[in-house]
Design an enzyme around this catalytic site. Sequence first.
Site, mmCIF file in Angstrom:
data_model
loop_
_atom_site.group_PDB
_atom_site.id
_atom_site.type_symbol
_atom_site.label_atom_id
_atom_site.label_comp_id
_atom_site.label_asym_id
_atom_site.label_seq_id
_atom_site.Cartn_x
_atom_site.Cartn_y
_atom_site.Cartn_z
ATOM 1 N N HIS A 65 -17.304 16.850 14.755
ATOM 2 C CA HIS A 65 -17.966 15.548 14.692
ATOM 3 C C HIS A 65 -19.493 15.676 14.659
ATOM 4 O O HIS A 65 -20.177 14.693 14.339
ATOM 5 C CB HIS A 65 -17.563 14.687 15.888
ATOM 6 N N GLU A 88 -13.110 9.854 11.388
ATOM 7 C CA GLU A 88 -11.951 10.355 12.120
ATOM 8 C C GLU A 88 -10.956 11.067 11.204
ATOM 9 O O GLU A 88 -10.477 12.155 11.508
ATOM 10 C CB GLU A 88 -11.264 9.226 12.892
ATOM 11 N N HIS A 124 -12.105 19.534 16.977
ATOM 12 C CA HIS A 124 -12.302 18.185 16.437
ATOM 13 C C HIS A 124 -13.645 17.614 16.895
ATOM 14 O O HIS A 124 -14.434 17.117 16.082
ATOM 15 C CB HIS A 124 -11.142 17.290 16.892
ATOM 16 N N GLU A 125 -13.907 17.682 18.194
ATOM 17 C CA GLU A 125 -15.156 17.105 18.710
ATOM 18 C C GLU A 125 -16.368 17.894 18.217
ATOM 19 O O GLU A 125 -17.423 17.313 17.949
ATOM 20 C CB GLU A 125 -15.116 17.055 20.237
#
Length: 591
Positions: free
Chosen positions: A8, A27, A4-5
């Site tokens: 980003h 998000e 997820h990070e």
Amino acid sequence: MVAHEYFHNWTGNRVTCRDWFQLSLKEGLTVFRDQEFGADTHSRAVTRIQSVRQLRIAQFPEDAGPMAHPIRPASYAEINNFYTATVYEKGAEVVRMIQTLIGRDAFRRGIDLYFQRHDGHAVTCEDFVAAMQDASGVALGQFRRWYARAGTPRLKATGQYDAAAKRYTLTLSQSLAPTAYEKRLQEAGIAIDEGPLHIPVAVGLVLPDGSDALAETTIVLSLTADTQSFVFDNIPATPVASLLRGFSAPVHLDFDQSDAELAHLMAYDSDACNRWEAGQRLATRILLAGIAAGGQGSSWIPETFIAAVDRVLDDGISHDAALAAEALILPAEQVLAEEMAGLGQSIDPEVIYLARLTLRRHLAARLRDKFETVWQALRPSEPYAPDGTQVGRRALRNVALGYLADSDAPYLNASVIPRLTAQLNDAGNMTDVIAALGTLANLDVTERTVALASFYARWQGEALVVDKWLQVQSTSRLPGTVMRVRELMGHAAFDIRNPNKVYALVRAFCAANPRHFHAADGSGYRLAADVILELQAMNPQVASRIARAFDRWRQYDDERQSHARAALERIRDCADLARDVAEVVGNALGK
């Protein structure tokens, strides 16, 4: 989390949000991307099932509570309160619906176009949808309503088969009741677009022999009106409709299918997610009958369900262990609570817990030999590896052992406890170790105390592992859990200034232990209020997230409501209450 990070880097960093109202643009989109990464890396069906389960546990109740909001709210008092399951998980579902409507290839072109147009820019949700529309040629103007509307739509379905014409007609209707969010907008004089949503409904038709009636196997219907009918010709026999394949839209489905039809889908649906979904719907129906019976007896447990679970276990050994493990997890207590609320019933967490435990114990007794066979057949025979096959085998083996742990005391003490302690001490991976510890934490046996003490002595230097140790105790079903959480707050392993510790111990108790958080004597509410009041001055964001556990307090009986109101009013009356907490508590109290 790592994926997820990492994702980003693009969705959130190189292309970022113009303002806070676009929070789901980074998000929700990034959650979708990490879900797809997980599906490609492991099992697509299991990853999807886990996402749907989490959505129902965390986001559906949020949609029905006092803090309801769309994935792009029109206003906010404190932006930290919008780092929510709605923005993240429902935001991901909205992105997934676009992919479902335009197709995977067009979606990939849309992503490429979005990055090409907006690299280095701060953009809006409209920019993302425009890229998808331009890349696909599919009109998405009506679909944009998903960004502005709060709540979980209800999808009602009816089907009719004409044997003479070999024609099946499916009629779909949608509705979306106003939420607390719409009421706040109305009070503020803000207009609401109340037109119908654009809902993608992935449909299959399963024939009596288990084959798919449709040449395409699955087709996606676009429901854009309040009610629409869809006609399928050349259907040779009465089909069982399989709706929302892959959970194609985040909605409540009202479809009056019989137990036999659900069992047929459990056995034959070519969509793995819907095989699981049919089992969940059937189990929910059975558990609601058990709740109506006070959680007592077993006359409400049909033989057909026991036979279906037996087939799942066989399939787990021979075919897909990971999918079988998911299928054996009964609907969560929180999901059952929402079902009761949806039926206009007062929620009784004690009876919900008892009915669910009764069903587990009944299955453990009736299918003990099969659970034993699974446990033996999936014994590790090769070195540990974090690959999909081994992950699934470990999951099913631990689920089977968990059911065996709900057996009668003689069998439990003689056969199951030795296996749990051996696995705890000798397993070569943390998955098996935590599974054994979590099972022991729910058993009133002397080995439980020994296991918890030895685990902490061994792992006290590993902070993330200690978090698991805190969590298995805070989510224990055993009496005295509230007092144990209070004791652990004074333990060297806990630090109220550390958010991870607070989440592992207190938030897990409030969000994942409904039986004890909603204790009839109010002890769970008082514990939460004490922590919120202590925490809100030093970390109001974490305090407000704990306070969200009170969102649905009005759905419980009068005694619990009285205790919850007292806790909320005590928080509200705190001098210099943080704005984050004040918004959550004020909305919960209706002010």
